[in-house]
Design a protein around this motif. Structure first.
Motif, PDB file in Angstrom:
ATOM      1  N   LEU A  78       0.892  -1.077   0.165  1.00 35.35           N
ATOM      2  CA  LEU A  78      -0.229   0.032   0.073  1.00 35.35           C
ATOM      3  C   LEU A  78       0.765   1.219  -0.026  1.00 35.35           C
ATOM      4  N   PHE A  79       2.010   1.295   0.746  1.00 34.34           N
ATOM      5  CA  PHE A  79       2.757   2.205   0.693  1.00 34.34           C
ATOM      6  C   PHE A  79       4.098   2.473   0.007  1.00 34.34           C
ATOM      7  N   TYR A  80       3.863   1.437  -0.990  1.00 42.38           N
ATOM      8  CA  TYR A  80       4.901   1.274  -2.211  1.00 42.38           C
ATOM      9  C   TYR A  80       6.346   1.335  -1.262  1.00 42.38           C
ATOM     10  N   ILE A  81       6.718   0.230  -0.405  1.00 36.38           N
ATOM     11  CA  ILE A  81       8.147   0.068   0.158  1.00 36.38           C
ATOM     12  C   ILE A  81       8.632  -1.006  -0.189  1.00 36.38           C
ATOM     13  N   GLU A  82       9.809  -1.049  -0.687  1.00 33.36           N
ATOM     14  CA  GLU A  82      10.240  -2.364  -1.373  1.00 33.36           C
ATOM     15  C   GLU A  82      10.959  -3.071  -0.003  1.00 33.36           C
ATOM     16  N   LYS A  83      10.301  -4.380  -0.126  1.00 27.01           N
ATOM     17  CA  LYS A  83      10.673  -5.548   1.123  1.00 27.01           C
ATOM     18  C   LYS A  83      12.112  -5.164   1.134  1.00 27.01           C
ATOM     19  N   ASN A  84      12.833  -5.461  -0.172  1.00 26.94           N
ATOM     20  CA  ASN A  84      14.241  -5.725   0.007  1.00 26.94           C
ATOM     21  C   ASN A  84      15.179  -4.602   0.455  1.00 26.94           C
ATOM     22  N   ASP A  85      14.476  -3.263   0.851  1.00 24.44           N
ATOM     23  CA  ASP A  85      15.299  -2.207   1.102  1.00 24.44           C
ATOM     24  C   ASP A  85      15.033  -2.306   2.929  1.00 24.44           C
ATOM     25  N   LEU A  86      14.172  -3.098   3.297  1.00 24.48           N
ATOM     26  CA  LEU A  86      13.916  -3.445   4.849  1.00 24.48           C
ATOM     27  C   LEU A  86      14.615  -4.597   5.429  1.00 24.48           C
ATOM     28  N   THR A 115      13.544  -5.106  13.778  1.00 29.11           N
ATOM     29  CA  THR A 115      12.032  -5.176  13.943  1.00 29.11           C
ATOM     30  C   THR A 115      11.663  -3.662  14.118  1.00 29.11           C
ATOM     31  N   ALA A 116      12.278  -3.160  15.159  1.00 30.37           N
ATOM     32  CA  ALA A 116      11.975  -1.783  15.467  1.00 30.37           C
ATOM     33  C   ALA A 116      11.914  -1.030  14.338  1.00 30.37           C
ATOM     34  N   GLY A 117      13.053  -1.115  13.588  1.00 32.89           N
ATOM     35  CA  GLY A 117      13.596  -0.270  12.268  1.00 32.89           C
ATOM     36  C   GLY A 117      12.154  -0.462  11.201  1.00 32.89           C
ATOM     37  N   LYS A 118      11.628  -1.590  11.188  1.00 35.79           N
ATOM     38  CA  LYS A 118      10.874  -1.881  10.167  1.00 35.79           C
ATOM     39  C   LYS A 118       9.506  -1.437  10.738  1.00 35.79           C
ATOM     40  N   ILE A 119       9.228  -1.335  11.843  1.00 31.21           N
ATOM     41  CA  ILE A 119       7.853  -0.748  12.536  1.00 31.21           C
ATOM     42  C   ILE A 119       8.024   0.772  12.097  1.00 31.21           C
ATOM     43  N   ASP A 120       9.222   1.553  12.348  1.00 31.61           N
ATOM     44  CA  ASP A 120       9.486   2.957  12.061  1.00 31.61           C
ATOM     45  C   ASP A 120       9.006   3.000  10.623  1.00 31.61           C
ATOM     46  N   ALA A 121       9.719   2.284   9.716  1.00 34.05           N
ATOM     47  CA  ALA A 121       9.584   2.389   8.199  1.00 34.05           C
ATOM     48  C   ALA A 121       8.055   2.289   7.772  1.00 34.05           C
ATOM     49  N   VAL A 122       7.394   1.471   8.411  1.00 33.38           N
ATOM     50  CA  VAL A 122       5.826   1.384   8.139  1.00 33.38           C
ATOM     51  C   VAL A 122       5.177   2.409   8.578  1.00 33.38           C
ATOM     52  N   ALA A 123       5.443   2.669   9.996  1.00 30.46           N
ATOM     53  CA  ALA A 123       4.582   3.671  10.418  1.00 30.46           C
ATOM     54  C   ALA A 123       4.927   5.236   9.953  1.00 30.46           C
ATOM     55  N   ASN A 124       5.980   5.426   9.189  1.00 31.00           N
ATOM     56  CA  ASN A 124       6.390   6.652   9.024  1.00 31.00           C
ATOM     57  C   ASN A 124       5.716   6.747   7.558  1.00 31.00           C
ATOM     58  N   ALA A 125       5.750   5.944   6.746  1.00 32.38           N
ATOM     59  CA  ALA A 125       4.977   6.175   5.444  1.00 32.38           C
ATOM     60  C   ALA A 125       3.452   5.940   5.751  1.00 32.38           C
ATOM     61  N   GLY A 126       2.978   5.308   6.834  1.00 32.84           N
ATOM     62  CA  GLY A 126       1.417   5.330   7.182  1.00 32.84           C
ATOM     63  C   GLY A 126       0.936   6.929   7.570  1.00 32.84           C
ATOM     64  N   ILE A 127       1.593   7.329   8.235  1.00 36.33           N
ATOM     65  CA  ILE A 127       1.692   8.768   8.873  1.00 36.33           C
ATOM     66  C   ILE A 127       1.471   9.604   7.785  1.00 36.33           C
ATOM     67  N   ALA A 128       2.186   9.453   6.632  1.00 36.23           N
ATOM     68  CA  ALA A 128       2.423  10.435   5.453  1.00 36.23           C
ATOM     69  C   ALA A 128       1.397   9.806   4.378  1.00 36.23           C
ATOM     70  N   PHE A 129       0.400   8.847   4.698  1.00 36.13           N
ATOM     71  CA  PHE A 129      -0.457   8.341   3.560  1.00 36.13           C
ATOM     72  C   PHE A 129      -1.556   9.364   3.535  1.00 36.13           C
TER      73      PHE A 129
END
Length: 196
Positions: A141-149, A154-168
């Motif tokens: 949904l947020f166009y995040i490449e799995k390979n980039d993460l 786990t904390a970093g992945k949560i941040d990446a998803v949350a940051n993209a979600g907040i900007a959605f």
């Protein structure tokens, strides 16, 4: 180091609603606390001191909250039925804000549908889930490449998803909760077609 007691998670922690954590602690962003696990929506009646599992949970929760803020910035979860959105709104009442981003993946809405449902002034994005996980659905949904993460914690992945979600900022068809109850499909057996 951010403590759970400084965040919106404190209430849920006190009520013993944060279950099976894969991560429950500070993330890599200063002042942010993250959680990945289950949220108890409805507790079974307890007799004496026996411990019973909750009657109803939302699974695959990914959520973050900032220290000193009474509400969540980002909350995503999976529910078996669209109607459980009512339970989610009830449990999180007072912990969500009109500015926050909240995503519900429901197992019984049409795979081609995406909705926005407002309950008590709070906007929920309601999306279908197709044999996948909330994490994978959010990456898509947020166009995040799995390979980039791949190398992220786990904390970093949560941040990446949350940051993209907040900007959605996409918009979907707006429907009422009542309309959603009318159009939702039957609840699918989550164990069907699974090898025994």
């Amino acid at each position: 180091m951010t403590s759970i007691t400084e965040t919106a998670f404190a209430t849920l922690e006190e009520q013993k609603r944060l279950l099976s954590p894969v991560h429950k602690g500070p993330t890599e962003k200063a002042g942010r606390f993250g959680f990945r696990g289950k949220l108890a929506l409805k507790f079974a009646q307890q007799f004496a001191d026996e411990a019973r599992p909750p009657e109803l949970c939302s699974d695959q929760v990914i959520a973050v909250a900032e220290a000193g803020k009474p509400t969540f910035d980002f909350f995503a979860q999976w529910v078996l039925s669209f109607e459980h959105l009512g339970n989610v709104a009830e449990v999180l009442k007072g912990l969500l804000s009109p500015e926050g981003k909240y995503f519900i993946f429901a197992n019984n809405i049409d795979l081609l549908s995406k909705y926005q449902v407002e309950i008590d002034g709070i906007n929920f994005y309601v999306l279908p889930i197709d044999e996948s996980t909330v994490y994978n659905e959010l990456l898509e949904l947020f166009y995040i490449e799995k390979n980039d993460l791949k190398k992220a914690t786990t904390a970093g992945k949560i941040d990446a998803v949350a940051n993209a979600g907040i900007a959605f900022d996409q918009t979907f068809e707006k429907i009422t909760f009542e309309k959603g109850l009318e159009v939702m499909g039957p609840v699918r057996n989550r164990n069907e077609n699974r090898p025994v």
